[in-house]
Scaffold this motif. Structure first.
Motif, short mmCIF file in Angstrom:
data_model
loop_
_atom_site.label_atom_id
_atom_site.label_comp_id
_atom_site.label_asym_id
_atom_site.label_seq_id
_atom_site.Cartn_x
_atom_site.Cartn_y
_atom_site.Cartn_z
N GLU A 164 -1.20 -0.10 1.41
CA GLU A 164 -1.32 -1.29 0.55
C GLU A 164 -0.94 -2.55 1.34
OE1 GLU A 164 -2.46 -1.27 -2.50
OE2 GLU A 164 -2.05 0.67 -3.41
N SER A 167 -1.05 -6.21 -0.55
CA SER A 167 -0.66 -6.36 -1.96
C SER A 167 0.30 -7.52 -2.20
CB SER A 167 -0.04 -5.06 -2.48
OG SER A 167 1.11 -4.74 -1.74
N ALA A 171 -4.85 -13.86 -3.77
CA ALA A 171 -6.23 -13.37 -3.72
C ALA A 171 -7.02 -13.96 -2.55
CB ALA A 171 -6.94 -13.67 -5.04
N ARG A 174 -5.75 -12.55 0.72
CA ARG A 174 -6.14 -11.14 0.86
C ARG A 174 -7.55 -11.03 1.44
NH1 ARG A 174 -3.72 -10.05 -4.17
NH2 ARG A 174 -5.75 -10.04 -5.24
N ARG A 178 -8.03 -9.21 5.04
CA ARG A 178 -8.78 -7.95 5.10
C ARG A 178 -9.97 -8.07 6.05
NH1 ARG A 178 -11.39 -8.36 -0.98
NH2 ARG A 178 -13.36 -9.36 -0.37
N THR A 196 -5.25 1.90 -0.69
CA THR A 196 -5.26 0.78 -1.63
C THR A 196 -5.70 1.27 -3.01
OG1 THR A 196 -6.10 -1.46 -2.05
CG2 THR A 196 -7.65 0.11 -1.11
N HIS A 197 -5.37 0.49 -4.03
CA HIS A 197 -5.91 0.74 -5.37
C HIS A 197 -6.95 -0.32 -5.72
CE1 HIS A 197 -2.79 -2.31 -6.03
NE2 HIS A 197 -3.52 -2.70 -7.03
N ASP A 198 -7.20 -1.25 -4.78
CA ASP A 198 -8.10 -2.38 -5.00
C ASP A 198 -9.52 -2.00 -4.55
OD1 ASP A 198 -9.61 -4.85 -4.35
OD2 ASP A 198 -7.75 -5.87 -4.89
N GLN A 199 -10.43 -1.91 -5.51
CA GLN A 199 -11.79 -1.47 -5.19
C GLN A 199 -12.52 -2.44 -4.27
OE1 GLN A 199 -10.36 -1.89 -8.22
NE2 GLN A 199 -11.17 -0.43 -9.72
N ASP A 200 -12.39 -3.74 -4.51
CA ASP A 200 -13.06 -4.73 -3.66
C ASP A 200 -12.57 -4.63 -2.23
OD1 ASP A 200 -14.50 -5.64 -5.82
OD2 ASP A 200 -13.21 -7.37 -6.20
N GLU A 201 -11.27 -4.44 -2.07
CA GLU A 201 -10.68 -4.31 -0.73
C GLU A 201 -11.27 -3.09 -0.01
OE1 GLU A 201 -6.14 -3.60 0.55
OE2 GLU A 201 -6.45 -5.20 -0.93
#
Length: 351
Positions: A164, A167, A171, A174, A178, A196-201
């Motif tokens: 992560e 995190s 925004a 990030r 990334r 990660t739990h972030d789909q876009d990432e």
């Protein structure tokens, strides 16, 4: 002689129990050298446990973990030739940036002058040349994260682990960091495992995404494959947004299925489907909104103009659908009759 498997990772029937709870039941996963693979999933899905077992911070209950072809299952963390970048940066606040990066090298026995030379090159790699004398508190959050990446990279690990890593950033930052991590990984060609739990990432940085659910691999593939052809309702809903609607497979021939949905028809890859009731995942931007012609009949119930696109809720025989239309600059008024035509991508049969 160089090791052709350097950077390769393999989990063989790995299980992890915590008392009476099984976090990872039976994980089989291969990662090729030079790939950036993201473990993605909701909280409690097993992705962090998997990363910690790879790092040597947790020991599998059963199975084997290989790095570079070597079984490291019972090796301690400091003998695995991996380094981890944490979400908290974990920089020493009283030490300069250069000293933070050199610390691991000096702890490993490298002479101070040589370690600082390596650290300076590491700073250059992440675009922070000339900032080595600053304290971490004098850098932005994004710059501190890049220092953490540089500190890991100068150790020249077989595998870089990122837990992560973005995190704690806002925004906009990030998105920038990334991109920098992905460009650095592609330029240097190192193997990376990213949690990660972030789909876009995950979509933005990965060669492959491994989506986990309840300790199992729900789907494993390239970002485009998972987005455009989700294997299940869980994947369709977790990666991006999707309308999941009932349909009928009318016939199957040569790997193609003729599908009826709300009075409209379309043809899609059959994906092992057979004639009968089925489910269809349709991305919001996979519709073309028209006033006439073939397609799914509908009536606009709400419309919101958002600059570069319009978001609609549209009632149809297949249910209420969320539709994103980038083709029109003027929103269709609530109550308007429309036809929804399916585009060539973003529509898939699911299990």
């Amino acid at each position: 002689m160089s090791n052709p498997q350097r950077g390769a990772v393999e989990f063989r029937a790995v299980r992890k129990d915590y008392g009476g709870f099984t976090a990872v039941p039976n994980l089989n996963l291969k990662i090729e050298p030079g790939q950036l693979v993201t473990l993605l999933g909701p909280s409690g899905c097993g992705k962090t446990t998997t990363l910690r077992m790879l790092a040597g911070l947790e020991t599998p209950t059963e199975g084997a973990i290989l790095i570079g072809g070597q079984d490291v299952t019972r090796l301690p963390a400091n003998r695995r030739d991996v380094t981890m970048v944490f979400q908290s940066y974990a920089l020493f606040p009283h030490m300069s940036v250069l000293d933070n990066i050199a610390y691991g090298l000096e702890s490993g026995g490298m002479k101070a002058a040589e370690a600082r030379d390596h650290a300076a090159r590491g700073l250059d790699l992440v675009g922070l040349a000339g900032r080595g004398d600053r304290l971490p508190s004098e850098l932005s959050g994004g710059q501190q994260q890049r220092v953490a990446v540089a500190r890991a990279l100068v150790l020249e690990p077989q595998v870089l682990l990122l837990d992560e890593p973005l995190s704690n950033l806002d925004a906009r930052l990030r998105r920038r960091v990334r991109t920098e991590i992905r460009e650095l990984q592609q330029r240097l060609g190192f193997t990376a495992v990213y949690v990660t739990h972030d789909q876009d990432e995950a979509l933005a940085v990965s060669d492959r995404i491994v989506v986990m659910k309840d300790g199992h691999i729900a789907q494993d593939g390239a970002p485009r494959e998972l987005y455009e052809a989700p294997a299940s309702e869980f994947i369709a809903d977790f990666i991006g947004e999707a309308n999941v609607i009932d349909c009928q497979i009318l016939s199957v021939a040569e790997g193609q299925a003729r599908i009826g949905v709300g009075g409209a028809e379309l043809t899609l890859p059959a994906r092992k489907g057979r004639p009968g009731a089925a489910r269809l995942a349709v991305r919001p931007n996979a519709f073309h909104v028209r006033t006439d012609g073939p397609g799914l009949e509908g009536r606009v119930t709400s419309a919101a103009y958002l600059g570069d696109h319009i978001e609609y809720e549209i009632d149809t025989a297949a249910g209420s659908l969320f539709v994103v239309d980038a083709a029109s600059s003027t929103a269709r008024a609530p109550g308007s009759s429309v036809r929804l035509q399916f585009s060539g991508t973003g529509v898939a049969l699911i299990a």
